[in-house]
Motif scaffolding. Structure first.
Motif, PDB file in Angstrom:
ATOM      1  N   ARG A 183     -46.269 -16.208  24.431  1.00 48.64           N
ATOM      2  CA  ARG A 183     -46.784 -17.069  23.351  1.00 48.64           C
ATOM      3  C   ARG A 183     -45.647 -17.823  22.671  1.00 48.64           C
ATOM      4  O   ARG A 183     -45.777 -19.014  22.361  1.00 48.64           O
ATOM      5  N   GLN A 184     -44.528 -17.143  22.444  1.00 47.12           N
ATOM      6  CA  GLN A 184     -43.396 -17.805  21.803  1.00 47.12           C
ATOM      7  C   GLN A 184     -42.811 -18.889  22.700  1.00 47.12           C
ATOM      8  O   GLN A 184     -42.386 -19.949  22.223  1.00 47.12           O
ATOM      9  N   SER A 185     -42.771 -18.616  24.000  1.00 50.45           N
ATOM     10  CA  SER A 185     -42.214 -19.602  24.918  1.00 50.45           C
ATOM     11  C   SER A 185     -43.045 -20.872  24.939  1.00 50.45           C
ATOM     12  O   SER A 185     -42.513 -21.980  25.049  1.00 50.45           O
ATOM     13  N   SER A 187     -44.769 -22.018  22.435  1.00 47.93           N
ATOM     14  CA  SER A 187     -44.600 -22.720  21.154  1.00 47.93           C
ATOM     15  C   SER A 187     -43.206 -23.292  20.991  1.00 47.93           C
ATOM     16  O   SER A 187     -43.024 -24.306  20.311  1.00 47.93           O
ATOM     17  N   HIS A 188     -42.218 -22.649  21.612  1.00 47.36           N
ATOM     18  CA  HIS A 188     -40.824 -23.075  21.437  1.00 47.36           C
ATOM     19  C   HIS A 188     -40.143 -23.134  22.801  1.00 47.36           C
ATOM     20  O   HIS A 188     -39.325 -22.289  23.151  1.00 47.36           O
ATOM     21  N   PRO A 189     -40.451 -24.130  23.618  1.00 42.51           N
ATOM     22  CA  PRO A 189     -39.936 -24.168  24.995  1.00 42.51           C
ATOM     23  C   PRO A 189     -38.445 -24.441  25.101  1.00 42.51           C
ATOM     24  O   PRO A 189     -37.871 -24.253  26.189  1.00 42.51           O
ATOM     25  N   ASN A 190     -37.802 -24.876  24.021  1.00 42.65           N
ATOM     26  CA  ASN A 190     -36.385 -25.241  24.110  1.00 42.65           C
ATOM     27  C   ASN A 190     -35.461 -24.246  23.415  1.00 42.65           C
ATOM     28  O   ASN A 190     -34.263 -24.512  23.287  1.00 42.65           O
ATOM     29  N   ASN A 191     -35.990 -23.122  22.985  1.00 41.09           N
ATOM     30  CA  ASN A 191     -35.180 -22.153  22.259  1.00 41.09           C
ATOM     31  C   ASN A 191     -34.750 -20.998  23.150  1.00 41.09           C
ATOM     32  O   ASN A 191     -35.415 -20.669  24.144  1.00 41.09           O
ATOM     33  N   LEU A 192     -33.645 -20.370  22.771  1.00 37.43           N
ATOM     34  CA  LEU A 192     -33.167 -19.147  23.410  1.00 37.43           C
ATOM     35  C   LEU A 192     -33.509 -17.964  22.513  1.00 37.43           C
ATOM     36  O   LEU A 192     -33.457 -18.075  21.279  1.00 37.43           O
ATOM     37  N   PHE A 193     -33.818 -16.824  23.140  1.00 40.66           N
ATOM     38  CA  PHE A 193     -34.221 -15.638  22.390  1.00 40.66           C
ATOM     39  C   PHE A 193     -33.374 -14.444  22.822  1.00 40.66           C
ATOM     40  O   PHE A 193     -33.216 -14.199  24.026  1.00 40.66           O
ATOM     41  N   ASN A 194     -32.864 -13.713  21.856  1.00 41.38           N
ATOM     42  CA  ASN A 194     -32.079 -12.506  22.119  1.00 41.38           C
ATOM     43  C   ASN A 194     -32.948 -11.272  21.862  1.00 41.38           C
ATOM     44  O   ASN A 194     -33.423 -11.065  20.745  1.00 41.38           O
ATOM     45  N   VAL A 195     -33.155 -10.488  22.914  1.00 38.05           N
ATOM     46  CA  VAL A 195     -33.855  -9.211  22.794  1.00 38.05           C
ATOM     47  C   VAL A 195     -32.785  -8.121  22.803  1.00 38.05           C
ATOM     48  O   VAL A 195     -32.100  -7.922  23.804  1.00 38.05           O
ATOM     49  N   GLU A 200     -31.289   2.701  22.732  1.00 34.94           N
ATOM     50  CA  GLU A 200     -32.307   2.733  23.782  1.00 34.94           C
ATOM     51  C   GLU A 200     -31.981   1.802  24.946  1.00 34.94           C
ATOM     52  O   GLU A 200     -32.862   1.420  25.711  1.00 34.94           O
ATOM     53  N   TRP A 201     -30.706   1.489  25.139  1.00 33.13           N
ATOM     54  CA  TRP A 201     -30.315   0.545  26.190  1.00 33.13           C
ATOM     55  C   TRP A 201     -30.701   1.040  27.588  1.00 33.13           C
ATOM     56  O   TRP A 201     -31.065   0.258  28.454  1.00 33.13           O
ATOM     57  N   TYR A 202     -30.639   2.367  27.799  1.00 38.93           N
ATOM     58  CA  TYR A 202     -30.864   2.897  29.144  1.00 38.93           C
ATOM     59  C   TYR A 202     -32.348   2.992  29.502  1.00 38.93           C
ATOM     60  O   TYR A 202     -32.683   3.323  30.645  1.00 38.93           O
ATOM     61  N   ARG A 203     -33.230   2.708  28.553  1.00 37.96           N
ATOM     62  CA  ARG A 203     -34.655   2.722  28.858  1.00 37.96           C
ATOM     63  C   ARG A 203     -35.217   1.312  29.059  1.00 37.96           C
ATOM     64  O   ARG A 203     -36.423   1.153  29.202  1.00 37.96           O
ATOM     65  N   PHE A 204     -34.356   0.326  29.091  1.00 41.16           N
ATOM     66  CA  PHE A 204     -34.822  -1.014  29.424  1.00 41.16           C
ATOM     67  C   PHE A 204     -35.256  -1.016  30.879  1.00 41.16           C
ATOM     68  O   PHE A 204     -34.458  -0.762  31.779  1.00 41.16           O
ATOM     69  N   PRO A 205     -36.545  -1.301  31.172  1.00 41.27           N
ATOM     70  CA  PRO A 205     -37.044  -1.089  32.539  1.00 41.27           C
ATOM     71  C   PRO A 205     -36.608  -2.135  33.546  1.00 41.27           C
ATOM     72  O   PRO A 205     -36.189  -1.808  34.656  1.00 41.27           O
ATOM     73  N   SER A 206     -36.705  -3.418  33.175  1.00 41.37           N
ATOM     74  CA  SER A 206     -36.434  -4.461  34.161  1.00 41.37           C
ATOM     75  C   SER A 206     -36.503  -5.823  33.494  1.00 41.37           C
ATOM     76  O   SER A 206     -37.215  -6.015  32.497  1.00 41.37           O
ATOM     77  N   ASN A 207     -35.775  -6.796  34.061  1.00 40.65           N
ATOM     78  CA  ASN A 207     -35.869  -8.165  33.568  1.00 40.65           C
ATOM     79  C   ASN A 207     -37.222  -8.798  33.853  1.00 40.65           C
ATOM     80  O   ASN A 207     -37.520  -9.885  33.353  1.00 40.65           O
ATOM     81  N   PHE A 208     -38.055  -8.137  34.658  1.00 36.89           N
ATOM     82  CA  PHE A 208     -39.399  -8.642  34.888  1.00 36.89           C
ATOM     83  C   PHE A 208     -40.231  -8.611  33.613  1.00 36.89           C
ATOM     84  O   PHE A 208     -41.282  -9.260  33.541  1.00 36.89           O
ATOM     85  N   PHE A 209     -39.777  -7.858  32.613  1.00 33.69           N
ATOM     86  CA  PHE A 209     -40.490  -7.819  31.343  1.00 33.69           C
ATOM     87  C   PHE A 209     -40.043  -8.953  30.409  1.00 33.69           C
ATOM     88  O   PHE A 209     -40.534  -9.045  29.285  1.00 33.69           O
ATOM     89  N   LEU A 210     -39.121  -9.792  30.869  1.00 27.32           N
ATOM     90  CA  LEU A 210     -38.715 -10.983  30.128  1.00 27.32           C
ATOM     91  C   LEU A 210     -39.216 -12.191  30.910  1.00 27.32           C
ATOM     92  O   LEU A 210     -38.955 -12.304  32.114  1.00 27.32           O
ATOM     93  N   PRO A 211     -39.931 -13.096  30.281  1.00 26.83           N
ATOM     94  CA  PRO A 211     -40.638 -14.140  31.035  1.00 26.83           C
ATOM     95  C   PRO A 211     -39.748 -15.108  31.792  1.00 26.83           C
ATOM     96  O   PRO A 211     -40.115 -15.568  32.875  1.00 26.83           O
ATOM     97  N   ASP A 212     -38.584 -15.462  31.242  1.00 28.07           N
ATOM     98  CA  ASP A 212     -37.710 -16.406  31.941  1.00 28.07           C
ATOM     99  C   ASP A 212     -36.295 -16.226  31.420  1.00 28.07           C
ATOM    100  O   ASP A 212     -36.012 -15.346  30.594  1.00 28.07           O
ATOM    101  N   SER A 213     -35.389 -17.077  31.895  1.00 30.18           N
ATOM    102  CA  SER A 213     -33.962 -16.936  31.583  1.00 30.18           C
ATOM    103  C   SER A 213     -33.641 -17.254  30.134  1.00 30.18           C
ATOM    104  O   SER A 213     -32.528 -16.977  29.671  1.00 30.18           O
ATOM    105  N   ARG A 214     -34.585 -17.822  29.403  1.00 30.01           N
ATOM    106  CA  ARG A 214     -34.329 -18.101  27.979  1.00 30.01           C
ATOM    107  C   ARG A 214     -34.415 -16.831  27.135  1.00 30.01           C
ATOM    108  O   ARG A 214     -33.958 -16.811  25.999  1.00 30.01           O
ATOM    109  N   TRP A 215     -35.004 -15.793  27.712  1.00 30.92           N
ATOM    110  CA  TRP A 215     -35.086 -14.503  27.029  1.00 30.92           C
ATOM    111  C   TRP A 215     -34.001 -13.593  27.615  1.00 30.92           C
ATOM    112  O   TRP A 215     -34.032 -13.250  28.796  1.00 30.92           O
ATOM    113  N   ARG A 216     -33.049 -13.216  26.789  1.00 25.28           N
ATOM    114  CA  ARG A 216     -31.859 -12.518  27.263  1.00 25.28           C
ATOM    115  C   ARG A 216     -31.731 -11.145  26.611  1.00 25.28           C
ATOM    116  O   ARG A 216     -31.908 -11.014  25.395  1.00 25.28           O
ATOM    117  N   LEU A 217     -31.432 -10.168  27.433  1.00 20.93           N
ATOM    118  CA  LEU A 217     -31.180  -8.827  26.901  1.00 20.93           C
ATOM    119  C   LEU A 217     -29.772  -8.780  26.340  1.00 20.93           C
ATOM    120  O   LEU A 217     -28.806  -9.174  27.006  1.00 20.93           O
TER     121      LEU A 217
END
Length: 339
Positions: A183-185, A187-195, A200-217
């Motif tokens: 939903r955020q992507s 509304s804001h297609p040109n922004n970068l997002f830091n997750v 809890e760093w070791y329980r991050f499952p996969s980058n598949f849970f981030l929609p595209d390269s604009r969402w960065r762990l």
């Protein structure tokens, strides 16, 4: 994707470099026995009896005519098929550094070994009843295999339910993040997002849970003082070239961290034991807003048996849960402009 801390596979490192044992952590000799029982319960115990039981069968000479022989249809002797399991166990059970994933390659052999024990025991019981002319008790032989299967299945289901109930929260929270990020992507297609993640760093499952390269762990400081992973390089050989700011001593690399104020989203678990590096972010209501929250097992406050196996009605009385949360920065809406 995130690259590992070392360029070689961990099992190989465990064998060739003694000093790395203590960098990655050491476990007592009981570690694999406890974890093996949790994952395979009765099958794990029976598997260790396979080779001795098969040897006993050969010594007693029971059903010699039915004994498997070397042929096109049965090219591998049973003892040879079982030997790799014992070799693997001998090697990895004696290493100071232990991880459950090191046993994953021989999981099928545990099942095979347990099946061999069940078959041999049935053969020996059949021979004994036949010799004693008590064939009317033959139903016990079939019932023994059924009883083992039912017991194994019941314990496995109990274990599976306990693991799901206790630890499903991270996947659920990241699923909430993905839906929210879509939903955020839009509304804001040109922004970068830091997750961001801390402890809890070791329980991050996969980058598949981030929609595209604009969402960065991204990582923030926590009580973990070892070396954190980092993204692969962007070059064609980025998956096998060692990135910069890596070391082979598991030392903390401060280049991994970003300031908390740069985080748009934060995934954290509220254990109720804050420290200077790990505050209770969910209580900082002026700074963070809770987007999603799921119950997560608090192992330190739960009974070891009931957190390992689910027993209806009883497990809820002997286990404790905390909140696993997805937090959104209250500054996010101010910093983003719809396009």
């Amino acid at each position: 994707p995130l690259s590992p801390s070392f360029p070689l596979p961990s099992p190989l490192l465990s064998l060739v470099s003694h000093c790395l044992y203590f960098l990655s952590g050491v476990e007592p000799w009981t570690y694999y026995f406890v974890n093996g029982f949790l994952n395979f319960n009765l099958v794990f115990l029976l598997a260790f009896l396979a080779l001795p039981v098969w040897g006993l069968r050969s010594l007693l000479g029971q059903h010699r005519q039915r004994s498997p022989k070397w042929s096109a249809s049965n090219p591998v002797p049973v003892w040879l098929a079982l030997t790799p399991l014992y070799i693997w166990v001998l090697i990895f059970f004696t290493r100071p550094h232990k991880e459950e994933r090191f046993l994953f390659p021989v999981y099928p052999l545990f099942c095979l070994a347990a099946a061999v024990v069940v078959v041999v025991v049935q053969e020996l019981l059949t021979a004994a009843f036949y010799q004693w002319r008590k064939l009317r008790f033959g139903w016990l032989i079939t019932s023994s295999a059924v009883a083992i299967t039912v017991f194994y299945t019941a314990i496995s289901v109990s274990r599976g339910v306990a693991v799901y109930r206790g630890y499903h929260a991270p996947l659920d929270v990241y699923s909430h993040l993905y839906k929210h990020a879509i939903r955020q992507s839009d509304s804001h297609p040109n922004n970068l997002f830091n997750v961001c993640v801390g402890k809890e760093w070791y329980r991050f499952p996969s980058n598949f849970f981030l929609p595209d390269s604009r969402w960065r762990l991204r990582f923030i400081r926590s009580e973990f003082r070892g070396q954190l992973p980092q993204p692969y390089g962007s070059a064609w050989n980025g998956s096998w070239v060692i990135p910069p700011h890596m070391n082979d001593m598991n030392r903390e690399e401060t280049s991994r961290y970003i300031p908390v104020n740069d985080c748009h989203y934060l995934v954290d678990v509220d254990l109720g034991t804050p420290t200077q590096r790990e505050p209770r972010y969910s209580e900082q209501t002026k700074r963070w807003k809770i987007i999603a929250s799921e119950p997560f097992l608090d192992a330190s406050r739960s009974h070891p048996f009931f957190r390992a196996f689910y027993i209806p009605y009883m497990s809820d009385q002997h286990t404790s849960y905390v909140n696993y949360t997805l937090l959104q920065s209250t500054l996010l809406e101010k910093s983003l402009r719809p396009t």
